[in-house]
Design an enzyme around this catalytic site. Sequence first.
Site, PDB file in Angstrom:
ATOM      1  N   LYS A 293      27.538  19.736  33.163  1.00  0.00           N
ATOM      2  CA  LYS A 293      28.718  20.269  32.480  1.00  0.00           C
ATOM      3  C   LYS A 293      29.920  19.342  32.562  1.00  0.00           C
ATOM      4  O   LYS A 293      30.905  19.537  31.854  1.00  0.00           O
ATOM      5  CB  LYS A 293      29.077  21.665  33.014  1.00  0.00           C
ATOM      6  CG  LYS A 293      27.965  22.663  32.715  1.00  0.00           C
ATOM      7  CD  LYS A 293      28.431  24.048  32.388  1.00  0.00           C
ATOM      8  CE  LYS A 293      27.250  24.811  31.783  1.00  0.00           C
ATOM      9  NZ  LYS A 293      27.475  26.169  31.462  1.00  0.00           N
TER      10      LYS A 293
ATOM     11  N   LYS B 242      17.514  22.774  24.973  1.00  0.00           N
ATOM     12  CA  LYS B 242      17.366  24.236  25.042  1.00  0.00           C
ATOM     13  C   LYS B 242      18.399  24.921  24.140  1.00  0.00           C
ATOM     14  O   LYS B 242      19.506  24.394  23.938  1.00  0.00           O
ATOM     15  CB  LYS B 242      17.463  24.734  26.484  1.00  0.00           C
ATOM     16  CG  LYS B 242      18.853  24.708  27.084  1.00  0.00           C
ATOM     17  CD  LYS B 242      18.956  25.652  28.281  1.00  0.00           C
ATOM     18  CE  LYS B 242      20.429  25.940  28.560  1.00  0.00           C
ATOM     19  NZ  LYS B 242      20.735  27.074  29.353  1.00  0.00           N
TER      20      LYS B 242
ATOM     21  N   LYS C   9      24.520  28.569  24.121  1.00  0.00           N
ATOM     22  CA  LYS C   9      25.792  28.951  23.488  1.00  0.00           C
ATOM     23  C   LYS C   9      26.630  27.724  23.221  1.00  0.00           C
ATOM     24  O   LYS C   9      27.386  27.664  22.277  1.00  0.00           O
ATOM     25  CB  LYS C   9      26.604  29.821  24.461  1.00  0.00           C
ATOM     26  CG  LYS C   9      26.183  31.235  24.537  1.00  0.00           C
ATOM     27  CD  LYS C   9      26.882  31.906  25.711  1.00  0.00           C
ATOM     28  CE  LYS C   9      25.857  32.424  26.678  1.00  0.00           C
ATOM     29  NZ  LYS C   9      26.237  32.636  28.026  1.00  0.00           N
TER      30      LYS C   9
HETATM   31  P1  ATP Z   1      25.484  27.825  28.371  1.00  0.00           P
HETATM   32  O1  ATP Z   1      25.757  27.573  26.950  1.00  0.00           O
HETATM   33  O2  ATP Z   1      26.735  28.013  29.185  1.00  0.00           O
HETATM   34  O3  ATP Z   1      24.494  26.852  28.957  1.00  0.00           O
HETATM   35  P2  ATP Z   1      23.355  29.648  28.046  1.00  0.00           P
HETATM   36  O4  ATP Z   1      23.275  29.944  26.621  1.00  0.00           O
HETATM   37  O5  ATP Z   1      22.378  28.665  28.606  1.00  0.00           O
HETATM   38  O6  ATP Z   1      24.818  29.251  28.426  1.00  0.00           O
HETATM   39  P3  ATP Z   1      23.382  31.425  30.299  1.00  0.00           P
HETATM   40  O7  ATP Z   1      24.451  32.444  30.366  1.00  0.00           O
HETATM   41  O8  ATP Z   1      23.534  30.196  31.137  1.00  0.00           O
HETATM   42  O9  ATP Z   1      23.164  31.013  28.791  1.00  0.00           O
HETATM   43  O10 ATP Z   1      21.987  32.066  30.657  1.00  0.00           O
HETATM   44  C1  ATP Z   1      21.707  33.453  30.768  1.00  0.00           C
HETATM   45  C2  ATP Z   1      20.216  33.659  31.006  1.00  0.00           C
HETATM   46  O11 ATP Z   1      19.478  33.256  29.858  1.00  0.00           O
HETATM   47  C3  ATP Z   1      19.640  32.850  32.165  1.00  0.00           C
HETATM   48  O12 ATP Z   1      18.660  33.614  32.847  1.00  0.00           O
HETATM   49  C4  ATP Z   1      19.011  31.666  31.502  1.00  0.00           C
HETATM   50  O13 ATP Z   1      17.963  31.127  32.257  1.00  0.00           O
HETATM   51  C5  ATP Z   1      18.499  32.287  30.200  1.00  0.00           C
HETATM   52  N1  ATP Z   1      18.458  31.287  29.145  1.00  0.00           N
HETATM   53  C6  ATP Z   1      19.520  30.620  28.623  1.00  0.00           C
HETATM   54  N2  ATP Z   1      19.132  29.792  27.635  1.00  0.00           N
HETATM   55  C7  ATP Z   1      17.784  29.942  27.521  1.00  0.00           C
HETATM   56  C8  ATP Z   1      16.804  29.355  26.671  1.00  0.00           C
HETATM   57  N3  ATP Z   1      17.126  28.474  25.754  1.00  0.00           N
HETATM   58  N4  ATP Z   1      15.518  29.731  26.819  1.00  0.00           N
HETATM   59  C9  ATP Z   1      15.173  30.647  27.750  1.00  0.00           C
HETATM   60  N5  ATP Z   1      16.044  31.239  28.597  1.00  0.00           N
HETATM   61  C10 ATP Z   1      17.340  30.894  28.494  1.00  0.00           C
END
Ligand code: ATP
Length: 342
Positions: free
Chosen positions: A118, A201, A204
């Site tokens: 980050k 991946k 958001k």
């Molecule tokens: P950021 O944009 O801040 O990285 P994010 O979209 O990755 O956020 P988080 O809030 O970090 O979302 O994750 C919430 C949950 O969703 C966690 O358990 C994480 O492992 C899962 N998760 C997030 N992105 C994925 C993905 N692409 N595939 C599967 N699981 C995910």
Amino acid sequence: MTETSTRPRVLSGMQPSGESLHLGNYLGALVNWVKSQDDYEALFFIPDMHAITVPQDPAELRERTRKTAAQYIAGGIDVHKSTLFVQSHVPEHAQLAWVLNCITGFGEASRMTQFKDKTAKGGAESASVGLFTYPMLMAADILLYRPHGVPVGDDQRQHVELSRDLAKRFNHRFGETFVIPEAFIPAEGARIYDLQNPTSKMSKSASGPGGLINLMDDPKITAKRIKSAVTDAETVIAHDRESKPGVTNLLEILSTLTGKPVDVLVAEYDGKMYGHLKVDVADAVVSRLEPIRARTLELLADPAELDRLLAHGAAKARAIAAGTLADVYDKVGFLPPLGPVD
Ligand code: ATP
Ligand code: LTN
């Protein structure tokens, strides 16, 4: 009461940092949370304190916190079975985090990959100390409730690993206190990829919206994004993460939604075109997400009722968290405060 207390516990949360949860959050985490509710005593919370490790607009954060709670419920979290609460409503999270900060090595915290990722663009200088201590707050979230399992996507593995290390260290130094939690990572759906950039991946914070499927998006936009997903120049529908990441991602999404193993899907699509696969994935995603979106909007129309549910959840959570924190404070040698004196 006795029924819930005999079941092993799970706990998890998702940050209220976006406009909506996305398909990765749903398939990687929420689907498994929902499944866990029957076999476990489950606690699900909204980590709003984690969200402020990066700047947030206050009014927006409040809205997103409610919206995230509504999406948990619309996605299948049953508030009669599970405890649903907001992290900042339970002050014990911050209190335990401080104690854990004090048993974490600076080098150990520096090795956490999320902080490195980050701050890769802007540099560590401009990051908050909160972002650096994020993993210890997450360890506190978990350890307070002594859960056996933490259902998360694959990207959270290192955080759960740190929680385990800190629990073992505390138990070793101060005596048995914490349960050593395990990451419950799904075999299918653990990592959903960006539709436009299928080697990253779905997130958001992805660079553009084209690769993201949000639970709250209009179904037409969802279908369009899936139909415009990046694939490759070939025509064969096969599962191969290296050479066909786009098609592989679509197959995995479909497999998770339909429950059909990927090899069965591959056989079914033998001789068909990418367009067929995309239409089927779009239909499967839209028909799963549309009722969740509609139910979320219904719940958001009555914010007072949502706030009441969250207050009820916070009271249940505090009843557990306060006991663990009192035990920790005693073990580290804090002088117990006297009650009111005159
Ligand atoms: P950021 O944009 O801040 O990285 P994010 O979209 O990755 O956020 P988080 O809030 O970090 O979302 O994750 C919430 C949950 O969703 C966690 O358990 C994480 O492992 C899962 N998760 C997030 N992105 C994925 C993905 N692409 N595939 C599967 N699981 C995910
Ligand atoms: N870092 C997690 C959110 C989170 C969490 C937790 C998950 C904060 N505290 C405790 C499980 C248990 C994420 O999904 N980004």
